[in-house]
Design an enzyme around this catalytic site. Structure first.
Site, PDB file in Angstrom:
ATOM      1  N   ASP A   4      -1.560   4.593  -6.512  1.00 28.29           N
ATOM      2  CA  ASP A   4      -0.140   4.400  -6.199  1.00 28.29           C
ATOM      3  C   ASP A   4       0.719   5.535  -6.734  1.00 28.29           C
ATOM      4  O   ASP A   4       1.796   5.818  -6.213  1.00 28.29           O
ATOM      5  CB  ASP A   4       0.358   3.069  -6.763  1.00 28.29           C
ATOM      6  CG  ASP A   4      -0.175   1.932  -5.907  1.00 28.29           C
ATOM      7  OD1 ASP A   4      -1.313   1.491  -6.162  1.00 28.29           O
ATOM      8  OD2 ASP A   4       0.523   1.536  -4.951  1.00 28.29           O
ATOM      9  N   GLY A  40       0.871  -1.176   0.000  1.00 34.12           N
ATOM     10  CA  GLY A  40       0.000   0.000   0.000  1.00 34.12           C
ATOM     11  C   GLY A  40       0.907   1.225   0.000  1.00 34.12           C
ATOM     12  O   GLY A  40       1.823   1.323   0.833  1.00 34.12           O
ATOM     13  N   ALA A  41       0.629   2.155  -0.918  1.00 36.05           N
ATOM     14  CA  ALA A  41       1.578   3.255  -1.168  1.00 36.05           C
ATOM     15  C   ALA A  41       1.977   4.024   0.103  1.00 36.05           C
ATOM     16  O   ALA A  41       3.176   4.172   0.393  1.00 36.05           O
ATOM     17  CB  ALA A  41       1.003   4.184  -2.242  1.00 36.05           C
ATOM     18  N   ASN A  83      -2.957   2.445 -10.294  1.00 38.82           N
ATOM     19  CA  ASN A  83      -3.430   1.760  -9.087  1.00 38.82           C
ATOM     20  C   ASN A  83      -3.458   0.260  -9.381  1.00 38.82           C
ATOM     21  O   ASN A  83      -3.135  -0.177 -10.498  1.00 38.82           O
ATOM     22  CB  ASN A  83      -4.822   2.278  -8.687  1.00 38.82           C
ATOM     23  CG  ASN A  83      -5.248   1.775  -7.318  1.00 38.82           C
ATOM     24  OD1 ASN A  83      -4.489   1.875  -6.357  1.00 38.82           O
ATOM     25  ND2 ASN A  83      -6.426   1.201  -7.207  1.00 38.82           N
ATOM     26  N   GLN A  85      -5.488  -8.936  -2.080  1.00 48.73           N
ATOM     27  CA  GLN A  85      -5.526  -7.914  -1.013  1.00 48.73           C
ATOM     28  C   GLN A  85      -6.963  -7.629  -0.566  1.00 48.73           C
ATOM     29  O   GLN A  85      -7.202  -7.267   0.575  1.00 48.73           O
ATOM     30  CB  GLN A  85      -4.882  -6.602  -1.503  1.00 48.73           C
ATOM     31  CG  GLN A  85      -3.383  -6.665  -1.694  1.00 48.73           C
ATOM     32  CD  GLN A  85      -3.000  -7.001  -3.115  1.00 48.73           C
ATOM     33  OE1 GLN A  85      -3.723  -7.699  -3.820  1.00 48.73           O
ATOM     34  NE2 GLN A  85      -1.840  -6.538  -3.554  1.00 48.73           N
ATOM     35  N   ARG A 108      10.306  -1.258  -4.747  1.00 47.21           N
ATOM     36  CA  ARG A 108       9.120  -1.382  -5.615  1.00 47.21           C
ATOM     37  C   ARG A 108       9.017  -0.088  -6.425  1.00 47.21           C
ATOM     38  O   ARG A 108       9.195   0.994  -5.867  1.00 47.21           O
ATOM     39  CB  ARG A 108       7.840  -1.604  -4.794  1.00 47.21           C
ATOM     40  CG  ARG A 108       7.766  -2.989  -4.155  1.00 47.21           C
ATOM     41  CD  ARG A 108       6.394  -3.251  -3.563  1.00 47.21           C
ATOM     42  NE  ARG A 108       5.418  -3.632  -4.578  1.00 47.21           N
ATOM     43  CZ  ARG A 108       4.106  -3.776  -4.326  1.00 47.21           C
ATOM     44  NH1 ARG A 108       3.638  -3.547  -3.111  1.00 47.21           N
ATOM     45  NH2 ARG A 108       3.272  -4.141  -5.285  1.00 47.21           N
TER      46      ARG A 108
HETATM   47  O1  MRU Z   1       0.553  -4.102  -4.489  1.00 49.71           O
HETATM   48  P1  MRU Z   1      -0.034  -3.313  -3.361  1.00 49.71           P
HETATM   49  O2  MRU Z   1      -0.860  -4.124  -2.425  1.00 49.71           O
HETATM   50  O3  MRU Z   1       1.008  -2.474  -2.664  1.00 49.71           O
HETATM   51  O4  MRU Z   1      -1.017  -2.301  -4.080  1.00 49.71           O
HETATM   52  C1  MRU Z   1      -1.774  -1.414  -3.296  1.00 49.71           C
HETATM   53  C2  MRU Z   1      -2.678  -0.570  -4.096  1.00 49.71           C
HETATM   54  O5  MRU Z   1      -2.733  -0.630  -5.301  1.00 49.71           O
HETATM   55  C3  MRU Z   1      -3.473   0.453  -3.344  1.00 49.71           C
HETATM   56  O6  MRU Z   1      -4.689   0.708  -3.975  1.00 49.71           O
HETATM   57  C4  MRU Z   1      -2.687   1.769  -3.269  1.00 49.71           C
HETATM   58  O7  MRU Z   1      -1.380   1.550  -2.859  1.00 49.71           O
HETATM   59  C5  MRU Z   1      -3.328   2.736  -2.359  1.00 49.71           C
HETATM   60  S1  MRU Z   1      -3.183   2.254  -0.679  1.00 49.71           S
HETATM   61  C6  MRU Z   1      -3.899   3.448   0.273  1.00 49.71           C
END
Ligand code: MRU
Length: 340
Positions: free
Chosen positions: A228, A48-49, A238, A187, A85
């Site tokens: 993201d 999550g970003a 995203n 997720q 990442r």
């Molecule tokens: O691969 P992830 O689980 O890190 O991806 C997360 C997402 O795409 C979320 O929608 C994004 O980071 C926003 S989290 C507030």
């Protein structure tokens, strides 16, 4: 506030709630070095970003400890963190901010740690404001569809899109939430469902491919999900599947919102075409957990994110307000306000 944290400092240890194990096991993962933090981000112990940004901020603190004033080594360690990442811009943003502070204070460790602490507390404050603002867009008795996980687990606390949903629920709006399972890392099934159940919000988990039918049949009042990286023209990267949802929403006239703190905006990236999209391991697709579901010989394409063009987005909910078309102009004005 929720009774768990994606990340927290205890003494000199950075404690992450290991998201790879949820919802089956609640275990901590302890980071003490830059390598620990890099591994945790890359392997999605934390994801999550904004949560990645907060975690990396403490990674810079560890880098300063490890470098002991050696600037070249410090820069190398920061570059390692940034490379963990590629898509979520919060990672590079947080590393650069704490690294700048480290340089400016001659590597004074308490000052560096305080900067990382500030990133965490500012993120929580931004999320609460996003929730407050976003909740005004949620009609009473709304049915909301969300994708991936954007809750407290994905941030330093509260959440972005899921924060909007939780704020609406806290304001006694009688809402119902559909959560996409979010293949391949699930997720939605593993994390959003866990958070929704904990918060007591009426909800149902759906296979990703059920969303189109729900939207066509008028069962969804709005979609709200995260980001993201947001380009300067309003294009949003995203979790994979976001773009498809936006196309369906546009076709059927359903409001489609992205919720994110302004730290997720990359003002230096003119359009979504410039956003690096992470490709992850084939095993995420050929296996579900440890169970193989595809033959070894098959090729795999596994982009972790996609880009939604700004034309498909009804609004971007930030702590500074809801940004709408014309995105390029409104984001340029926001940039000026933020002084970035
Ligand atoms: O691969 P992830 O689980 O890190 O991806 C997360 C997402 O795409 C979320 O929608 C994004 O980071 C926003 S989290 C507030």
């Amino acid at each position: 506030m929720e009774d768990f944290k994606a990340l927290r400092m205890e003494g000199e240890d950075l404690i992450l709630l290991d998201q790879r194990l949820l919802p089956v096991r609640e275990e901590d993962f302890i980071c003490r070095t830059v390598d620990d933090v890099t591994y945790a981000i890359r392997d999605m112990v934390v994801r999550g970003a904004p949560a990645i940004g907060g975690t990396a901020a403490y990674g810079v603190y560890f880098a300063a400890k490890e470098a002991k004033g050696d600037e070249a080594l410090f820069n190398k360690l920061c570059a390692k963190l940034k490379g963990a990442r590629p898509t979520a811009v919060n990672l590079a943003w947080a590393v650069d901010r704490v690294a700048r502070k480290a340089m400016g204070c001659a590597f004074d460790l308490p000052t560096i740690k305080a900067e990382a602490d500030a990133i965490v507390s500012e993120d929580i404050a931004m999320n609460l404001e996003i929730g407050r603002i976003g909740s005004t867009l949620v009609p009473p008795r709304a049915t909301i569809l969300t994708h991936c996980n954007t809750g407290a687990l994905a941030t330093c606390g509260w959440g972005t899109a899921l924060g909007v949903i939780k704020s609406a629920w806290d304001e006694d709006k009688d809402i119902f939430v559909y959560a996409d399972e979010t293949r391949p890392r699930l997720q939605g099934a593993r994390l959003t469902a866990w958070e929704l159940v904990k918060a007591g919000i009426p909800s149902a988990l759906i296979p990703d491919s059920a969303a189109a039918t729900l939207i066509r049949d008028g069962k969804i009042d709005l979609v709200v999900l995260g980001a993201d990286r947001i380009a300067a023209n309003g294009d949003v990267a995203n979790k994979l599947g976001t773009f498809a949802l936006s196309v369906i929403c546009k076709h059927y006239g359903v409001p489609f919102y992205s919720a994110a703190p302004t730290t997720t905006i990359d003002f230096d990236c003119p359009t979504g075409a410039g956003i690096p999209i992470e490709e992850r391991d084939r095993e995420e697709v050929t296996h579900v957990g440890s169970v193989q579901v595809a033959p070894d010989e098959i090729g795999v394409y596994n982009p972790s994110f996609d880009v939604t063009p700004h034309q498909n987005i009804t609004g971007i909910i930030t702590e500074m307000g809801v940004i709408r078309e014309p995105y390029a102009m409104n984001l340029a004005m926001l940039r000026q306000k933020l002084g970035r």
